[in-house]
Design a protein around this motif. Sequence first.
Motif, PDB file in Angstrom:
ATOM      1  N   ASN A   1       0.863  -1.119  -0.100  1.00  0.00           N
ATOM      2  CA  ASN A   1      -0.026   0.007   0.125  1.00  0.00           C
ATOM      3  C   ASN A   1       0.963   1.304  -0.063  1.00  0.00           C
ATOM      4  OD1 ASN A   1      -2.582  -1.241   0.059  1.00  0.00           O
ATOM      5  ND2 ASN A   1      -2.637  -1.708   2.249  1.00  0.00           N
ATOM      6  N   PRO A   2       1.358   1.752  -1.222  1.00  0.00           N
ATOM      7  CA  PRO A   2       2.041   2.968  -1.326  1.00  0.00           C
ATOM      8  C   PRO A   2       1.016   4.219  -0.673  1.00  0.00           C
ATOM      9  CG  PRO A   2       1.465   2.277  -3.373  1.00  0.00           C
ATOM     10  CD  PRO A   2       1.111   1.181  -2.351  1.00  0.00           C
ATOM     11  N   TRP A   3       1.965   5.100  -0.039  1.00  0.00           N
ATOM     12  CA  TRP A   3       1.335   6.185   0.546  1.00  0.00           C
ATOM     13  C   TRP A   3       0.965   7.326  -0.627  1.00  0.00           C
ATOM     14  CZ3 TRP A   3       3.217   7.082   6.067  1.00  0.00           C
ATOM     15  CH2 TRP A   3       3.167   5.996   6.834  1.00  0.00           C
ATOM     16  N   LEU A   4      -0.030   7.074  -1.293  1.00  0.00           N
ATOM     17  CA  LEU A   4      -0.125   8.168  -2.522  1.00  0.00           C
ATOM     18  C   LEU A   4      -1.516   8.876  -2.343  1.00  0.00           C
ATOM     19  CD1 LEU A   4       0.650   6.075  -5.335  1.00  0.00           C
ATOM     20  CD2 LEU A   4       2.273   7.498  -4.257  1.00  0.00           C
ATOM     21  N   ILE A   5      -1.851   9.938  -2.487  1.00  0.00           N
ATOM     22  CA  ILE A   5      -2.829  10.614  -2.632  1.00  0.00           C
ATOM     23  C   ILE A   5      -3.476  11.092  -4.073  1.00  0.00           C
ATOM     24  CG2 ILE A   5      -4.341  12.782  -1.674  1.00  0.00           C
ATOM     25  CD1 ILE A   5      -2.311  13.095   0.366  1.00  0.00           C
ATOM     26  N   ASP A   6      -4.309  10.375  -4.539  1.00  0.00           N
ATOM     27  CA  ASP A   6      -4.923  10.325  -5.741  1.00  0.00           C
ATOM     28  C   ASP A   6      -6.299  11.325  -5.705  1.00  0.00           C
ATOM     29  OD1 ASP A   6      -3.130   9.042  -6.973  1.00  0.00           O
ATOM     30  OD2 ASP A   6      -4.506   7.183  -7.653  1.00  0.00           O
ATOM     31  N   ALA A   7      -6.926  11.231  -4.681  1.00  0.00           N
ATOM     32  CA  ALA A   7      -8.118  11.974  -4.243  1.00  0.00           C
ATOM     33  C   ALA A   7      -8.410  12.337  -2.930  1.00  0.00           C
ATOM     34  CB  ALA A   7      -9.195  11.042  -4.906  1.00  0.00           C
TER      35      ALA A   7
END
Length: 172
Positions: free
Chosen positions: A107-113
């Motif tokens: 679970n990479p820590w990305l912010i898509d929305a």
Amino acid sequence: MSELSWLASLLKSRNTIDSKIATLIGGPAQVGNVAEYIAVTIFRIQPDKDGKRRGYDGRFTYGSLAGQTVDVQWRPRRDGQLNVKIDAVPDYYLVFTGPELLPTVGNPWLIDAVYLFHAHQLLNALRERGVHISSGTSVTGPLWERAEIYPVAKNLQLLLSEEERQLLALFK
């Protein structure tokens, strides 16, 4: 044995990075704590240490939401789940999500929305559908869609400035 050495090296690197993150945010390098730090910084939320007991992380400090309580969450994978509380309901849930389909294992820590849910309206919608409310509450796609504030502003309760949008884009 070389794979074990490589793993040990990677874990040492991770520990170093986690320590630097913890120093920066003033708490353990966990996804929830990092989300709160990002929210406080970008959305100018005033943290409330007592709020943790009351089911929220802080209060909005500006605009039409000023003074309203907010629970900040980060779902590294957009899986439709949300930690909804019924015993201590905040005014709003501010939720960062990563992609639906992850590009790698884990679970990479990305912010898509980013989504903003009015908590009482969300609870009413869930109860109407007979949904079991818990830390892994299933929220339907249309509710997520209406709550979106980034990248597309569908929920107009919190309009983002260009600077706020650029700061969120750093985490894509």
